[in-house]
Design a protein around this motif. Structure first.
Motif, PDB file in Angstrom:
ATOM      1  N   ARG A 276      86.922  30.150   9.540  1.00 23.39           N
ATOM      2  CA  ARG A 276      87.134  28.955   8.973  1.00 23.39           C
ATOM      3  C   ARG A 276      86.086  27.775   8.723  1.00 23.39           C
ATOM      4  NH1 ARG A 276      90.727  25.946  12.527  1.00 23.39           N
ATOM      5  NH2 ARG A 276      89.555  27.161  14.082  1.00 23.39           N
ATOM      6  N   ALA A 280      86.390  22.544  10.703  1.00 22.01           N
ATOM      7  CA  ALA A 280      87.604  23.079  11.187  1.00 22.01           C
ATOM      8  C   ALA A 280      87.625  23.565  12.736  1.00 22.01           C
ATOM      9  CB  ALA A 280      88.442  23.927  10.288  1.00 22.01           C
ATOM     10  N   ASP A 317      92.198  31.665   7.984  1.00 23.37           N
ATOM     11  CA  ASP A 317      93.246  30.828   7.102  1.00 23.37           C
ATOM     12  C   ASP A 317      94.197  31.810   6.471  1.00 23.37           C
ATOM     13  OD1 ASP A 317      92.797  28.239   8.394  1.00 23.37           O
ATOM     14  OD2 ASP A 317      91.221  27.931   6.631  1.00 23.37           O
ATOM     15  N   ASP A 344      97.674  28.980  11.288  1.00 18.57           N
ATOM     16  CA  ASP A 344      97.124  28.025  12.037  1.00 18.57           C
ATOM     17  C   ASP A 344      96.706  28.292  13.520  1.00 18.57           C
ATOM     18  OD1 ASP A 344      97.614  25.579  13.635  1.00 18.57           O
ATOM     19  OD2 ASP A 344      97.951  24.742  11.881  1.00 18.57           O
TER      20      ASP A 344
END
Length: 458
Positions: A276, A280, A317, A344
């Motif tokens: 990611r 993030a 992701d 997530d």
């Protein structure tokens, strides 16, 4: 040659490695030069042009990526053309200086252009009337530069650098000024001895742009050798794989793993890599994972730091992110990652809390340094030559590729870690975070340092 006799030369960019491959098509046949390992891109392009691949050419045994030439030749039934001299473990047509490969109505003339390697060749594309149309120079003549000459070991560097000088001059002496130049390296590749300039060029244009043509021999040799910087550690494996003959590529989705298995792998100190964005990752990640943002620099730096042969699990992701990373890794011989996890990050942690650290920019660093807090460390993860050209006073310099082994050298305190753009620093921050250090990632361009008055030492 008339317009209708002119072959089409298509460029296949691999920007993450700074290289180009080429597909030359004409009257339903196609020739390929220096293909990357993910050959599906080339096969698709040939289909678009309604052309059958009849010949695959290698300019040299590559040191910066795993070739797709052997597999492409096998898949298409094409003749595999490779310079003679290296003890390869596969069948090929071994060519030497002066050979001509007949791909009617096109012809490829072989020119021995040593320098990047001992047996390196360039290929002169000649059309139906024998006129040179283009030259595919691999790691010899680049745009405003030449290929580096130290990849075969320091004991060969001096002789190869002299050879490189003469190879580039031979190209200019023997080819017309309007001959198009198509190098493999030089678009960000560490195989380039110095930075290149431009996206296209001709033999004539290189007369005034290439150091091998504008400098005398000894100046060129001394300048090139003195300017050689570090190159990725994974290069040590590329020549070995390419000489033996790479296995067929596997670009399938790695096996999914659940949170419990992710935790087991992290606790076993396996490579669990989070793809990611760096911001993030900083905001929330699995304790013990490493952050390698999936960007144009991803494969270079993961390959540079990776412990060759270690199990590797990817977190992303989306499934597309995992597949993109798998493709990038296959290009440098890191095959079939041992697992993947998508979704997530809070759903992947299981019973363990999400870990995080702060991010800032150089303005924030200036403010922090103004607090006169002695319990604060500035870590510069750029290469030594970058650091020597200018750095923040008091900054500790540990290049990113050395940090995993040297992180204990970083003084105690809150570590503000930076590089030139934020990418290398983000990887370094994840390494330090895994070592349970307090980190702030400086996610900013180094150009801001002078503008902000963070005076640099030289």
């Amino acid at each position: 040659m008339s317009t209708t006799d002119t072959p089409d030369i298509a460029i296949i960019e691999t920007s993450s490695l700074g290289d180009r491959s080429y597909l030359i098509s004409h009257n339903g046949i196609a020739l390929v030069v220096d293909p990357q390992r993910d050959i599906d891109r080339i096969e698709s392009l040939a289909r678009e042009k309604n052309a059958r691949i009849t010949h695959v050419f290698e300019t040299h045994i590559h040191n910066d990526y795993v070739t797709g030439g052997l597999e492409l030749a096998r898949a298409t039934g094409a003749q595999y053309v490779v310079p003679d001299g290296d003890p390869v473990g596969f069948e090929r047509r071994a060519v030497v200086d002066g050979d001509v490969v007949d791909a009617d109505p096109l012809f490829m003339q072989v020119m021995h252009t040593p320098g990047h390697t001992h047996h390196h060749v360039s290929y002169v594309l000649r059309g139906t009337k024998g006129t040179p149309v283009a030259v595919f120079t691999g790691g010899s003549m680049l745009y405003g530069s030449t290929g580096r000459t130290d990849l075969l070991g320091s004991e060969h560097t001096h002789d190869l650098t002299h050879a490189q000088f003469h190879s580039v001059r031979r190209l200019v002496d023997e080819l017309p000024a309007d001959t198009e130049v198509y190098p493999t390296h030089g678009f960000g590749s560490f195989c380039s001895a110095t930075p290149t300039s431009g996206d296209s060029s001709t033999i004539g244009e290189q007369r005034s742009a290439n150091p091998a043509l504008t400098q005398d021999e000894q100046t060129y040799v001394d300048t090139l050798i003195d300017g050689l910087a570090a190159y990725p550690a994974y290069y040590a494996h590329m020549g070995v794989i390419n000489t033996a003959g790479p296995a067929p590529v596997d670009l399938s989705m790695p096996t999914p793993v659940d949170p419990a298995e992710l935790r087991r792998r992290i606790e076993a100190r396996e490579w669990v890599v989070d793809l990611r964005s760096r911001t993030a990752f900083a905001a929330g990640h699995l304790d013990g994972s490493l952050g390698f943002e999936l960007s144009s620099s991803f494969v270079t730096y993961l390959g540079w730091l990776y412990q060759w042969g270690a199990p590797l699990t990817l977190i992303g992701d989306t499934a597309d992110d995992i597949l993109t990373a798998t493709r990038e890794l296959a290009r440098i011989g890191i095959d079939s990652p041992s697992g993947s996890a998508v979704g997530d990050i809070t759903d992947l942690t299981g019973e363990h809390p999400v870990r995080s650290y702060g991010t800032s920019d150089f303005a924030g660093l200036r403010e922090a340094l103004g607090n006169n807090d002695n319990d604060r460390v500035v870590l510069d993860t750029r290469q030594p030559e970058e650091y020597d050209a200018g750095h923040i006073p008091g900054a500790v310099n540990i290049p990113l590729p050395e940090l995993a082994e040297r992180h204990h050298e970083v003084p105690t305190g809150e570590i503000w870690v930076h590089c030139a753009s934020g990418y290398r620093a983000s990887i370094a921050a994840s390494i330090l975070d895994r070592a349970d250090r307090t980190v702030v990632l400086v996610d900013d361009d180094y150009d801001s340092v002078e503008k902000l008055g963070l005076d640099t030492e030289r």
